[in-house]
Design a protein around this motif. Structure first.
Motif, mmCIF file in Angstrom:
data_model
loop_
_atom_site.group_PDB
_atom_site.id
_atom_site.type_symbol
_atom_site.label_atom_id
_atom_site.label_comp_id
_atom_site.label_asym_id
_atom_site.label_seq_id
_atom_site.Cartn_x
_atom_site.Cartn_y
_atom_site.Cartn_z
ATOM 1 N N VAL A 187 14.546 -23.074 1.609
ATOM 2 C CA VAL A 187 15.139 -22.219 1.479
ATOM 3 C C VAL A 187 16.766 -22.623 2.000
ATOM 4 C CG1 VAL A 187 15.399 -19.696 0.271
ATOM 5 C CG2 VAL A 187 13.722 -20.925 0.977
ATOM 6 N N ASP A 188 17.406 -23.080 0.579
ATOM 7 C CA ASP A 188 19.180 -23.128 1.091
ATOM 8 C C ASP A 188 19.274 -23.325 -0.262
ATOM 9 O OD1 ASP A 188 19.594 -24.916 3.916
ATOM 10 O OD2 ASP A 188 21.280 -24.395 2.069
ATOM 11 N N ASP A 189 20.762 -22.682 0.468
ATOM 12 C CA ASP A 189 21.711 -22.613 -1.261
ATOM 13 C C ASP A 189 22.392 -23.558 -1.842
ATOM 14 O OD1 ASP A 189 22.723 -21.770 0.669
ATOM 15 O OD2 ASP A 189 24.684 -20.928 0.277
ATOM 16 N N PHE A 190 22.524 -24.542 -0.693
ATOM 17 C CA PHE A 190 23.250 -26.098 -1.139
ATOM 18 C C PHE A 190 22.845 -27.188 -0.753
ATOM 19 C CE2 PHE A 190 26.459 -23.471 0.934
ATOM 20 C CZ PHE A 190 28.020 -24.172 0.749
ATOM 21 N N MET A 217 13.767 -20.492 10.333
ATOM 22 C CA MET A 217 15.207 -20.330 10.293
ATOM 23 C C MET A 217 15.831 -21.290 10.899
ATOM 24 S SD MET A 217 16.323 -17.791 8.813
ATOM 25 C CE MET A 217 16.003 -15.732 9.548
ATOM 26 N N LEU A 218 17.127 -21.957 9.918
ATOM 27 C CA LEU A 218 18.096 -23.500 9.891
ATOM 28 C C LEU A 218 18.350 -23.151 9.402
ATOM 29 C CD1 LEU A 218 17.566 -26.602 10.672
ATOM 30 C CD2 LEU A 218 16.150 -26.715 8.390
ATOM 31 N N THR A 219 19.790 -22.817 10.096
ATOM 32 C CA THR A 219 21.047 -21.635 10.600
ATOM 33 C C THR A 219 22.237 -22.330 11.047
ATOM 34 O OG1 THR A 219 22.364 -19.580 9.301
ATOM 35 C CG2 THR A 219 20.360 -19.230 11.713
ATOM 36 N N ALA A 220 23.416 -22.184 10.362
ATOM 37 C CA ALA A 220 25.166 -21.988 11.201
ATOM 38 C C ALA A 220 24.633 -20.342 11.103
ATOM 39 C CB ALA A 220 26.116 -22.556 10.058
ATOM 40 N N GLU A 221 24.129 -19.783 11.764
ATOM 41 C CA GLU A 221 24.505 -18.294 12.141
ATOM 42 C C GLU A 221 24.329 -18.193 13.766
ATOM 43 O OE1 GLU A 221 25.515 -15.977 10.635
ATOM 44 O OE2 GLU A 221 25.716 -16.980 8.378
ATOM 45 N N ALA A 222 25.236 -18.002 14.461
ATOM 46 C CA ALA A 222 24.946 -18.173 15.857
ATOM 47 C C ALA A 222 25.160 -17.078 16.862
ATOM 48 C CB ALA A 222 25.321 -20.161 16.132
ATOM 49 N N LYS A 223 24.973 -16.357 15.863
ATOM 50 C CA LYS A 223 25.619 -15.019 16.915
ATOM 51 C C LYS A 223 24.419 -14.953 17.789
ATOM 52 C CE LYS A 223 29.830 -13.867 14.586
ATOM 53 N NZ LYS A 223 30.120 -14.367 15.273
ATOM 54 N N ARG A 224 24.825 -14.404 18.819
ATOM 55 C CA ARG A 224 23.591 -13.642 19.683
ATOM 56 C C ARG A 224 23.101 -12.743 19.249
ATOM 57 N NH1 ARG A 224 23.570 -15.053 24.955
ATOM 58 N NH2 ARG A 224 21.885 -12.961 25.401
ATOM 59 N N GLU A 225 23.543 -11.836 18.686
ATOM 60 C CA GLU A 225 23.199 -10.920 18.074
ATOM 61 C C GLU A 225 21.924 -11.086 17.087
ATOM 62 O OE1 GLU A 225 26.471 -10.690 18.276
ATOM 63 O OE2 GLU A 225 26.857 -9.105 15.950
ATOM 64 N N ASP A 247 17.236 -21.539 5.306
ATOM 65 C CA ASP A 247 18.529 -20.837 5.724
ATOM 66 C C ASP A 247 19.022 -19.510 6.033
ATOM 67 O OD1 ASP A 247 21.720 -21.287 6.260
ATOM 68 O OD2 ASP A 247 21.772 -21.127 4.316
ATOM 69 N N TRP A 248 19.965 -19.293 6.731
ATOM 70 C CA TRP A 248 20.095 -17.170 6.605
ATOM 71 C C TRP A 248 21.005 -16.822 5.419
ATOM 72 C CZ3 TRP A 248 19.808 -14.551 11.474
ATOM 73 C CH2 TRP A 248 19.954 -12.837 11.787
#
Lengths: 250, 128
Positions: free
Chosen positions: B10-13, B84-92, B56-57
């Motif tokens: 699942v990914d929008d791109f 989860m395979l994503t560019a979102e990399a914030k710790r929280e 993706d996120w």
């Protein structure tokens, strides 16, 4: 001052005269009804002033809201957007070069495989036609040995490079996400500017300023990290992610 | 591990979906379905048969985190492995995903080796 008194005389003179007349004549009913009219008239003026003041206040607040949003956009988000687009430029540049480097590496490998195969092919044809000398047969076997080893290594390298070329295309997703964010910002800037123009044209009674839709924060995501732009602690590598998750018992 | 395992990516791109699908094919997984966000993914998952979800996120419609929560709250899907395979990399965010029950988290840009390692690890843990 005279004109103020004149205006008051014009507005209230006849009412005062009527009141004085009614009082002198002892006409209680006339006095009270005229007094009611006078008070009502005064209230109407007050309300109208009050309405005007409220309108001015609303307009000032709207203008303040547009101004502060514009200041925020101009001071923080537009420079951020520039940094984001710079990062996109860098990413697309790197991906294009990476792809071309890999393709350039593959070219000579493919060429070598083709040349070696061609070389063996001629001897092989003579061998199949039973027209090969024993010495040439020995050379052919040596060449075939070398070819099988080299072509396997070369094709493994080509296969690996093809996977790398595939991975390099990931820039489209990452840059696309950043560009989408900048497009959203441009739309917001446009709305703020249109609101400002509308407010400066119409003054009180202007249409209410549209506030930017609140972002639903973390659930939706923030997009790729951009060097020098994103605040807050981020995992900068897969190792960071792994150690963070390991710390959580995963 | 069975190479017939059915994946949903699942990914929008579409470029990223192609990349992941190609990598999965290279790893021997030929059975890969695609969806472009959580909303289109959920009916596919609910229809049954998907054995591994890669998501993706940041997606329009339903983001990956909401999809993960929907999966975990559906008794039929609750145990589905989710990467989860994503560019979102914030710790929280990583912590939030872990708390929501993600099985693996890979940040983009990623390597083919990382994807393979994470998938193998998840499948090993499932088998144990």
């Amino acid at each position: 001052m005279t004109s103020g008194i004149e205006a008051l005389r014009k507005d209230y003179g006849s009412s005062i005269a009527t009141l004085a007349g009614a009082l002198a004549a002892g006409d209680e009913h006339l006095f009270l009804s005229e007094l009611d009219l006078l008070v009502h008239k005064r209230e109407r003026t007050l309300f109208s002033e009050l309405r005007k003041l409220t309108g001015d206040l609303q307009s000032a607040l709207d203008r303040f809201s547009v101004d502060s949003r514009l200041v925020d956009l101009a001071e923080k988000e537009v420079p951020d957007a520039r940094a984001r687009l710079d990062h996109v430029l860098k990413m697309t540049d790197e991906a294009a070069h990476r792809t071309m480097d890999l393709v350039e590496q593959c070219g000579p490998l493919a060429e070598r495989t083709s040349r070696s195969a061609g070389d063996i092919n001629e001897m092989w044809a003579r061998f199949r036609a039973r027209k090969i000398e024993i010495e040439e047969f020995r050379v052919m076997i040596q060449k075939m040995d070398a070819f099988l080893v080299a072509s396997r290594a070369d094709m493994d390298k080509v296969r690996g490079n093809l996977t790398e070329v595939l991975m390099a295309q990931g820039y489209q997703d990452l840059s696309g996400q950043i560009i989408r964010g900048v497009m959203k910002l441009v739309a917001e800037l446009e709305t703020a500017l249109v609101d400002l123009v509308r407010l400066s044209r119409t003054g009180p009674g202007a249409l209410p300023v549209e506030k930017p839709a609140p972002s639903d924060g973390m659930s939706r995501g923030f997009g790729p990290a951009v060097p020098g732009v994103d605040n807050g602690p981020s995992a900068s590598s897969q190792d960071d992610v792994d150690s963070l998750l390991a710390g959580l018992g995963m | 591990m069975s190479k017939d395992m059915k994946f949903l990516v699942v990914d929008d791109f579409s470029t990223m979906r192609r990349i992941i699908k190609n990598l999965l094919n290279d790893l021997g997984y030929q059975n890969v379905q695609e969806a472009d966000d959580g909303q289109t993914a959920l009916p596919i998952l609910q229809a049954g048969g998907i054995e591994f979800l890669v998501t993706d996120w940041n997606m329009p419609g339903m983001p990956g985190l909401d999809l993960l929560k929907a999966v975990r709250s559906d008794p039929k899907l609750a145990k589905l492995p989710v990467l989860m395979l994503t560019a979102e990399a914030k710790r929280e965010q990583i912590i939030e995903a872990a708390q929501a029950g993600v099985n693996g988290y890979v940040i983009k840009p990623f390597t083919a080796v990382t994807l393979k390692e994470k998938i193998d690890k998840i499948l090993e843990q499932r088998a144990a």
